[in-house]
Design an enzyme around this catalytic site. Structure first.
Site, PDB file in Angstrom:
ATOM      1  N   HIS A 225       0.806  -1.233   0.000  1.00 15.51           N
ATOM      2  CA  HIS A 225       0.000   0.000   0.000  1.00 15.51           C
ATOM      3  C   HIS A 225       0.831   1.271   0.000  1.00 15.51           C
ATOM      4  O   HIS A 225       0.295   2.371  -0.129  1.00 15.51           O
ATOM      5  CB  HIS A 225      -0.940   0.035   1.213  1.00 15.51           C
ATOM      6  CG  HIS A 225      -0.241   0.396   2.490  1.00 15.51           C
ATOM      7  ND1 HIS A 225       0.469  -0.513   3.222  1.00 15.51           N
ATOM      8  CD2 HIS A 225      -0.114   1.581   3.141  1.00 15.51           C
ATOM      9  CE1 HIS A 225       0.988   0.076   4.282  1.00 15.51           C
ATOM     10  NE2 HIS A 225       0.661   1.345   4.259  1.00 15.51           N
TER      11      HIS A 225
HETATM   12  C1  UD1 Z   1      -2.134   6.059   5.236  1.00 14.36           C
HETATM   13  C2  UD1 Z   1      -0.870   6.611   5.880  1.00 14.36           C
HETATM   14  C3  UD1 Z   1       0.210   5.548   5.870  1.00 14.36           C
HETATM   15  C4  UD1 Z   1      -0.275   4.277   6.510  1.00 14.36           C
HETATM   16  C5  UD1 Z   1      -1.585   3.826   5.873  1.00 14.36           C
HETATM   17  C6  UD1 Z   1      -2.121   2.666   6.635  1.00 14.36           C
HETATM   18  C7  UD1 Z   1      -0.529   9.024   5.513  1.00 14.36           C
HETATM   19  C8  UD1 Z   1       0.232  10.036   4.767  1.00 14.36           C
HETATM   20  N1  UD1 Z   1      -0.363   7.755   5.112  1.00 14.36           N
HETATM   21  O1  UD1 Z   1      -1.835   5.762   3.885  1.00 14.36           O
HETATM   22  O2  UD1 Z   1       1.329   6.020   6.609  1.00 14.36           O
HETATM   23  O3  UD1 Z   1       0.699   3.287   6.340  1.00 14.36           O
HETATM   24  O4  UD1 Z   1      -2.536   4.893   5.928  1.00 14.36           O
HETATM   25  O5  UD1 Z   1      -3.067   1.942   5.908  1.00 14.36           O
HETATM   26  O6  UD1 Z   1      -1.249   9.351   6.419  1.00 14.36           O
HETATM   27  N2  UD1 Z   1      -9.079   4.768   0.654  1.00 14.36           N
HETATM   28  C9  UD1 Z   1     -10.296   4.147   0.521  1.00 14.36           C
HETATM   29  N3  UD1 Z   1     -10.982   3.836   1.654  1.00 14.36           N
HETATM   30  C10 UD1 Z   1     -10.529   4.123   2.903  1.00 14.36           C
HETATM   31  C11 UD1 Z   1      -9.292   4.768   3.020  1.00 14.36           C
HETATM   32  C12 UD1 Z   1      -8.574   5.088   1.887  1.00 14.36           C
HETATM   33  O7  UD1 Z   1     -10.749   3.855  -0.566  1.00 14.36           O
HETATM   34  O8  UD1 Z   1     -11.207   3.800   3.907  1.00 14.36           O
HETATM   35  C13 UD1 Z   1      -8.307   5.079  -0.591  1.00 14.36           C
HETATM   36  C14 UD1 Z   1      -8.624   6.441  -1.174  1.00 14.36           C
HETATM   37  O9  UD1 Z   1      -8.580   6.332  -2.555  1.00 14.36           O
HETATM   38  C15 UD1 Z   1      -7.465   7.279  -0.687  1.00 14.36           C
HETATM   39  C16 UD1 Z   1      -6.323   6.265  -0.676  1.00 14.36           C
HETATM   40  O10 UD1 Z   1      -6.915   5.046  -0.297  1.00 14.36           O
HETATM   41  O11 UD1 Z   1      -7.204   8.375  -1.519  1.00 14.36           O
HETATM   42  C17 UD1 Z   1      -5.201   6.620   0.265  1.00 14.36           C
HETATM   43  O12 UD1 Z   1      -5.687   6.817   1.593  1.00 14.36           O
HETATM   44  P1  UD1 Z   1      -4.867   7.740   2.613  1.00 14.36           P
HETATM   45  O13 UD1 Z   1      -5.453   7.644   3.963  1.00 14.36           O
HETATM   46  O14 UD1 Z   1      -4.666   9.097   2.062  1.00 14.36           O
HETATM   47  O15 UD1 Z   1      -3.414   7.109   2.615  1.00 14.36           O
HETATM   48  P2  UD1 Z   1      -2.976   5.592   2.820  1.00 14.36           P
HETATM   49  O16 UD1 Z   1      -2.309   5.156   1.567  1.00 14.36           O
HETATM   50  O17 UD1 Z   1      -4.102   4.807   3.338  1.00 14.36           O
HETATM   51  N1  UDP Z   2      -4.026  -5.134   8.731  1.00 11.84           N
HETATM   52  C1  UDP Z   2      -5.309  -5.675   8.825  1.00 11.84           C
HETATM   53  N2  UDP Z   2      -5.913  -6.094   7.678  1.00 11.84           N
HETATM   54  C2  UDP Z   2      -5.330  -6.020   6.458  1.00 11.84           C
HETATM   55  C3  UDP Z   2      -4.026  -5.456   6.376  1.00 11.84           C
HETATM   56  C4  UDP Z   2      -3.414  -5.016   7.524  1.00 11.84           C
HETATM   57  O1  UDP Z   2      -5.860  -5.774   9.915  1.00 11.84           O
HETATM   58  O2  UDP Z   2      -5.956  -6.415   5.463  1.00 11.84           O
HETATM   59  C5  UDP Z   2      -3.369  -4.674   9.968  1.00 11.84           C
HETATM   60  C6  UDP Z   2      -2.010  -5.285  10.214  1.00 11.84           C
HETATM   61  O3  UDP Z   2      -2.148  -6.518  10.876  1.00 11.84           O
HETATM   62  C7  UDP Z   2      -1.325  -4.227  11.049  1.00 11.84           C
HETATM   63  C8  UDP Z   2      -1.903  -2.946  10.498  1.00 11.84           C
HETATM   64  O4  UDP Z   2      -3.111  -3.294   9.827  1.00 11.84           O
HETATM   65  O5  UDP Z   2      -1.674  -4.322  12.407  1.00 11.84           O
HETATM   66  C9  UDP Z   2      -0.926  -2.363   9.541  1.00 11.84           C
HETATM   67  O6  UDP Z   2      -1.532  -1.366   8.801  1.00 11.84           O
HETATM   68  P1  UDP Z   2      -1.037  -0.916   7.374  1.00 11.84           P
HETATM   69  O7  UDP Z   2      -0.273  -1.993   6.725  1.00 11.84           O
HETATM   70  O8  UDP Z   2      -2.230  -0.398   6.690  1.00 11.84           O
HETATM   71  O9  UDP Z   2      -0.128   0.352   7.708  1.00 11.84           O
HETATM   72  P2  UDP Z   2       1.356   0.579   8.261  1.00 11.84           P
HETATM   73  O10 UDP Z   2       1.605  -0.308   9.414  1.00 11.84           O
HETATM   74  O11 UDP Z   2       2.294   0.347   7.128  1.00 11.84           O
HETATM   75  O12 UDP Z   2       1.348   2.030   8.617  1.00 11.84           O
END
Ligand code: UD1
Ligand code: UDP
Length: 384
Positions: A219
């Site tokens: 991601h």
């Molecule tokens: C964010 C965090 C990242 C973290 C990740 C965990 C920042 C800058 N990044 O990244 O550090 O590792 O969360 O998962 O804060 N979207 C959906 N549904 C949702 C949420 C997001 O469809 O419920 C899609 C949208 O298209 C959105 C994209 O995912 O634009 C990115 O979401 P965003 O929260 O901006 O960043 P993450 O990549 O999730």
């Molecule tokens: N996780 C989850 N379901 C998923 C993918 C990740 O519950 O389908 C959990 C994972 O076990 C961990 C957390 O989400 O506890 C990690 O989140 P993510 O990978 O989104 O973000 P990061 O840790 O890189 O910020």
């Protein structure tokens, strides 16, 4: 009684919050009142609500519903909402997790109105400022009053940035206190490990047995947004699964799911979508994730949290990034950095499948980090 305001927003923060809320409920209910604010950064049922249902996290007192957007827009609307709540609630301190835009927004809003910040997961660094998270964590650390680092290297990073290790109370913005205290996600993984085996059916549902599948997650923005990297990652998965006849289970973040069709070559997209061994799932729950991490032959991921959980459950990990904040995992040989490089990834797979006796030393505390943090907050901070 002190009032702590906790900010959550992205999936990993919601999961992390379970550890502190559980410690407060079990040991500090008469001393700490927790007010939870969900920024709404993540909002899909399987990116947010599922964790409240499953992990016994109190329903948020506020939800700002900011949703997705550019960094500036998303962070600004969070700041506006958080400031308003802080002025109304007047908490003694604000608890922030990790390095997301929700963390950054709250750090700026709270510091400008002089509310002490407690940063959990302080000190982690990738030393790569092209990562949005690196900016977020540096800013948050440098306006915090209590900084809890889960690792020795995180603590050392803070010392190198000028934080002191022998300063005396009272602790303030200008005299912050740093700790090396263990990892609240280790607390959570231990706590939910048994429950995960009893309550989930994900292995059975997908015909998986211990050691006969790989778990992968992707991601990170530089992997999802750069077609060359995304193609390399999926080419590597295609090769490893086909050549070794091993399933790859890929619970896919919505960000990645949306970009596959846009960024993969049409041939690779078709191959992946119809693959005999690669199975793409919607994001799974935390308990399901634990079941997968515990039973996988190996994990391939660009997630910070998933790297670490693989280690907690003694599963080797290929890190799909060019660096990691969790350097201890690589140093002890249980994880390998392979970037988005097809050759490095396939080599790392060969390495781990031929290696016996990998080391998984106790690096992340004793499973009581959240209680320690609550105790320190009560003991050391002169909030009034
Ligand atoms: C964010 C965090 C990242 C973290 C990740 C965990 C920042 C800058 N990044 O990244 O550090 O590792 O969360 O998962 O804060 N979207 C959906 N549904 C949702 C949420 C997001 O469809 O419920 C899609 C949208 O298209 C959105 C994209 O995912 O634009 C990115 O979401 P965003 O929260 O901006 O960043 P993450 O990549 O999730
Ligand atoms: N996780 C989850 N379901 C998923 C993918 C990740 O519950 O389908 C959990 C994972 O076990 C961990 C957390 O989400 O506890 C990690 O989140 P993510 O990978 O989104 O973000 P990061 O840790 O890189 O910020």
């Amino acid at each position: 009684m002190i009032k702590l305001l906790t900010i959550i927003g992205a999936r990993p923060q919601i999961i992390k919050a379970a550890a502190l809320s559980r410690a407060i409920k079990n040991k500090f209910a008469d001393k700490i009142q927790e007010v939870i604010v969900h920024t709404g950064q993540h909002y899909d049922e399987n990116m947010s609500q599922v964790f409240f249902n499953e992990l016994d996290i109190p329903h948020p007192n506020y939800n700002l519903n900011v949703g997705s957007g550019s960094h500036g827009k998303q962070t600004a609307s969070m700041m506006e909402g958080i400031e308003e709540i802080l002025l109304k609630e007047k908490p003694n301190g604000i608890v922030l997790y990790g390095d997301t835009n929700s963390t950054l927004a709250a750090a700026i809003a709270a510091s400008k109105i002089q509310i002490p910040i407690i940063h959990i997961e302080a000190g982690l660094r990738s030393f790569n400022k092209s990562m949005p998270e690196e900016i977020n964590r540096i800013v948050c650390d440098h306006v915090s009053t209590l900084l809890f680092s889960p690792t020795k290297s995180g603590y050392t990073n803070l010392l190198k940035e000028g934080f002191k290790d022998n300063n005396q109370p009272p602790y303030t913005f200008d005299n912050p206190k740093i700790y090396h205290c263990g990892d609240i996600m280790y607390d959570n993984s231990l706590h939910f490990s048994k429950i995960a085996e009893q309550k989930t059916t994900i292995l059975k549902d997908n015909d998986l047995q211990q050691g006969n599948f790989i778990l992968a997650t992707i991601h990170r923005n530089n992997n999802t947004d750069e077609p060359l990297r995304l193609n390399a990652l999926f080419n590597a998965m295609n090769r490893i699964s086909t050549e070794n006849k091993i399933k790859i289970i890929l619970p896919l973040h919505p960000r990645t799911a949306k970009l596959l069709v846009q960024h993969l070559s049409s041939e690779l997209y078709h191959t992946i979508k119809t693959h005999e061994y690669i199975k793409i799932l919607s994001p799974v729950s935390f308990l399901e994730m634990i079941a997968l991490e515990k039973n996988a032959q190996l994990v391939m991921t660009d997630s910070g949290g998933v790297q670490k959980e693989a280690f907690f459950f003694h599963t080797p990990c290929i890190i799909l990034r060019s660096e990691t904040e969790w350097v201890e995992l690589v140093n002890c040989g249980s994880a390998k950095i392979a970037d988005a490089d097809e050759i490095k990834i396939t080599d790392a797979y060969k390495h781990f499948t031929s290696m016996k006796n990998l080391q998984f030393p106790d690096l992340f505390g004793d499973g009581n980090a959240a209680e320690f943090i609550c105790g320190e907050i009560l003991k050391l901070t002169k909030f009034e």
